[in-house]
Design a protein around this motif. Structure first.
Motif, short mmCIF file in Angstrom:
data_model
loop_
_atom_site.label_atom_id
_atom_site.label_comp_id
_atom_site.label_asym_id
_atom_site.label_seq_id
_atom_site.Cartn_x
_atom_site.Cartn_y
_atom_site.Cartn_z
N VAL A 272 0.84 -1.21 0.00
CA VAL A 272 0.00 0.00 0.00
C VAL A 272 0.87 1.25 0.00
CG1 VAL A 272 -1.72 1.32 1.29
CG2 VAL A 272 -1.90 -1.18 1.16
N PHE A 273 1.89 1.28 0.88
CA PHE A 273 2.76 2.45 0.95
C PHE A 273 3.55 2.64 -0.34
CE2 PHE A 273 2.45 1.97 5.70
CZ PHE A 273 1.93 3.24 5.93
N SER A 274 3.94 1.52 -0.98
CA SER A 274 4.69 1.63 -2.24
C SER A 274 3.86 2.27 -3.33
CB SER A 274 5.19 0.25 -2.69
OG SER A 274 4.11 -0.57 -3.08
N LEU A 275 2.53 2.08 -3.26
CA LEU A 275 1.64 2.70 -4.24
C LEU A 275 1.63 4.22 -4.09
CD1 LEU A 275 -1.43 0.28 -4.24
CD2 LEU A 275 0.39 0.44 -5.92
N PHE A 276 1.92 4.71 -2.89
CA PHE A 276 1.94 6.15 -2.68
C PHE A 276 3.08 6.80 -3.45
CE2 PHE A 276 -1.10 5.54 0.68
CZ PHE A 276 -1.73 6.77 0.79
N TYR A 277 4.31 6.23 -3.33
CA TYR A 277 5.42 6.89 -4.02
C TYR A 277 5.57 6.46 -5.47
CZ TYR A 277 8.28 2.75 -2.69
OH TYR A 277 8.77 1.48 -2.50
N THR A 278 4.82 5.45 -5.92
CA THR A 278 4.88 5.06 -7.32
C THR A 278 3.68 5.54 -8.12
OG1 THR A 278 3.87 2.90 -6.80
CG2 THR A 278 6.27 3.01 -6.88
N ILE A 279 2.54 5.77 -7.47
CA ILE A 279 1.31 6.12 -8.19
C ILE A 279 0.68 7.40 -7.67
CG2 ILE A 279 -1.04 5.38 -8.71
CD1 ILE A 279 -0.08 2.51 -8.70
N VAL A 280 0.46 7.49 -6.36
CA VAL A 280 -0.29 8.61 -5.79
C VAL A 280 0.44 9.94 -6.01
CG1 VAL A 280 -1.24 9.62 -3.68
CG2 VAL A 280 -1.43 7.16 -4.08
N THR A 281 1.75 9.98 -5.71
CA THR A 281 2.51 11.22 -5.89
C THR A 281 2.53 11.68 -7.34
OG1 THR A 281 3.90 10.66 -3.99
CG2 THR A 281 4.71 12.37 -5.47
N PRO A 282 2.85 10.80 -8.33
CA PRO A 282 2.80 11.24 -9.72
C PRO A 282 1.41 11.69 -10.17
CG PRO A 282 4.03 9.20 -9.54
CD PRO A 282 3.38 9.42 -8.22
N MET A 283 0.37 11.07 -9.59
CA MET A 283 -0.99 11.43 -9.98
C MET A 283 -1.38 12.81 -9.44
SD MET A 283 -4.56 9.37 -9.30
CE MET A 283 -4.41 9.47 -7.51
N PHE A 284 -0.99 13.10 -8.21
CA PHE A 284 -1.38 14.35 -7.59
C PHE A 284 -0.42 15.50 -7.90
CE2 PHE A 284 -4.00 11.65 -4.77
CZ PHE A 284 -5.19 12.36 -4.89
N ASN A 285 0.77 15.18 -8.41
CA ASN A 285 1.75 16.22 -8.72
C ASN A 285 1.18 17.31 -9.63
OD1 ASN A 285 4.39 17.51 -9.03
ND2 ASN A 285 4.46 16.53 -11.03
N PRO A 286 0.56 16.96 -10.77
CA PRO A 286 -0.02 18.01 -11.63
C PRO A 286 -1.14 18.77 -10.94
CG PRO A 286 0.17 15.93 -12.83
CD PRO A 286 0.40 15.62 -11.38
N VAL A 287 -1.97 18.06 -10.17
CA VAL A 287 -3.10 18.71 -9.47
C VAL A 287 -2.58 19.71 -8.46
CG1 VAL A 287 -5.10 18.34 -7.99
CG2 VAL A 287 -4.56 16.68 -9.78
N ILE A 288 -1.58 19.29 -7.68
CA ILE A 288 -1.02 20.15 -6.63
C ILE A 288 -0.41 21.41 -7.23
CG2 ILE A 288 0.81 20.32 -4.89
CD1 ILE A 288 0.34 17.30 -4.36
N TYR A 289 0.34 21.24 -8.32
CA TYR A 289 1.04 22.39 -8.90
C TYR A 289 0.13 23.29 -9.73
CZ TYR A 289 5.76 21.23 -7.46
OH TYR A 289 6.90 21.00 -6.71
N THR A 290 -0.95 22.75 -10.29
CA THR A 290 -1.84 23.60 -11.09
C THR A 290 -2.87 24.33 -10.24
OG1 THR A 290 -3.23 21.67 -11.55
CG2 THR A 290 -1.60 22.26 -13.21
N LEU A 291 -3.46 23.62 -9.27
CA LEU A 291 -4.49 24.25 -8.44
C LEU A 291 -3.94 25.35 -7.55
CD1 LEU A 291 -6.74 21.23 -7.36
CD2 LEU A 291 -7.17 22.92 -9.15
#
Length: 310
Positions: A272-291
């Motif tokens: 579960v934690f590995s999914l955070f640094y392999t999937i969740v962070t790349p997914m939210f990166n554009p959202v975090i920087y654009t919003l």
């Protein structure tokens, strides 16, 4: 074969095999996530290249960071999607070694790039008068190039060392991809040396950059607190908050996986934690920087208007 050395020709990635009724649902979820990662980070790369207002040092690093996100997500997610779709979880030793090597190289690159981005914010906020001199184009290119190549020789040597070791007990990896801790767990011989090498790499390429980021933000916060204007404090902190959120998501989950005490019950949570640094962070990166970034939103609007007009 338990307790005995044997020739391993392939591994079995257990992944989410314990959820047989959710394979189709998980495939759909991860496919949507992967497409959003490609689209979101791809848009950031395009915007930072096309819009002249965003051709600054900060967005130069952000564009490179988004490219790394796409690359290292593509090392793991397509394989996960194929496993969920075909239910064939077998992966050859060579394919596992290649996946692990590229994954680690890109993770090291991401760690170092996040540290570089923190240094860039530190210079911009704490030494604004010297910023154009310190963060010149030559240094920025060198920092990005160094982030890419620094970990390559170490990771290649580490991967070769791991896969040169004998394996015993089982060839089943209770993980969603070939990561270092689950692979090392299956090796025989001097396990202390193997485990120590995992921790050593994590300290050098993850913990030290994280500590450098913390030091940068401590100095940034001290500088912000000295500002007399409340609006000035908010404006300065807002330029760092996006980067800080990404750092917490990425390093928080990664350091938990690599540094917390291992037990037989920790494998499920490690996935579960590995999914955070392999999937969740790349997914939210554009959202975090654009919003949270008016410049990026404005650039996206310009591109959208031009596309509609054409």
């Amino acid at each position: 074969m338990s307790g005995k050395n044997f020739t391993v020709m392939e591994f079995i990635l257990l992944g989410f095999s314990d959820l047989p009724n959710l394979q189709g649902f998980l495939f759909g979820v991860f496919l949507i996530i992967y497409m959003s990662i490609l689209l979101g980070n791809g848009l950031i790369i395009i915007v930072t290249k096309v819009d002249t207002a965003l051709q600054t040092t900060m967005y130069f690093f952000l564009g490179n960071f988004s490219f790394v996100e796409i690359c290292y997500t593509s090392v793991t997610l397509p394989r996960m999607l194929m496993d969920l779709l075909t239910q064939n979880r077998h992966i050859s030793m060579a394919a596992c070694a290649v996946q692990l090597c590229f994954f680690l190289i890109l993770v090291v690159t991401e760690c170092l790039l996040l540290a570089v981005m923190a240094y860039d914010r530190y210079v911009a906020i704490c030494k604004p008068l010297y910023y154009p001199v310190i963060m010149n184009q030559k240094l920025c290119v060198q920092l990005v190039f160094g982030s890419w190549i620094t970990g390559i020789p170490v990771v290649i040597g580490q991967t070769y060392q791991i896969f040169s070791l004998p394996f015993c007990g089982s060839n089943k990896l209770n993980h969603v991809f070939c990561d270092m801790p689950p692979v090392v767990k299956l090796t025989c011989g001097n396990t202390f040396v193997n485990q120590f090498s995992v921790y050593a790499d994590a300290v050098i390429f993850a913990l030290i950059p994280f500590l450098l980021i913390v030091m940068s933000y401590v100095k940034i916060v001290m500088t912000i607190l000295k500002l007399s204007s409340t609006s000035g404090k908010y404006k300065v902190f807002s330029t760092c908050s996006s980067h800080l959120i990404v750092v917490i998501l990425f390093f928080g989950s990664g350091l938990i996986v690599y540094f917390r005490p291992k037990s037989s019950n920790s494998e499920g949570s490690d996935k579960v934690f590995s999914l955070f640094y392999t999937i969740v962070t790349p997914m939210f990166n554009p959202v975090i920087y654009t919003l949270r970034n008016k410049d990026v939103i404005g650039a996206l609007r310009k591109i959208t208007l031009k596309w509609k007009e054409s």
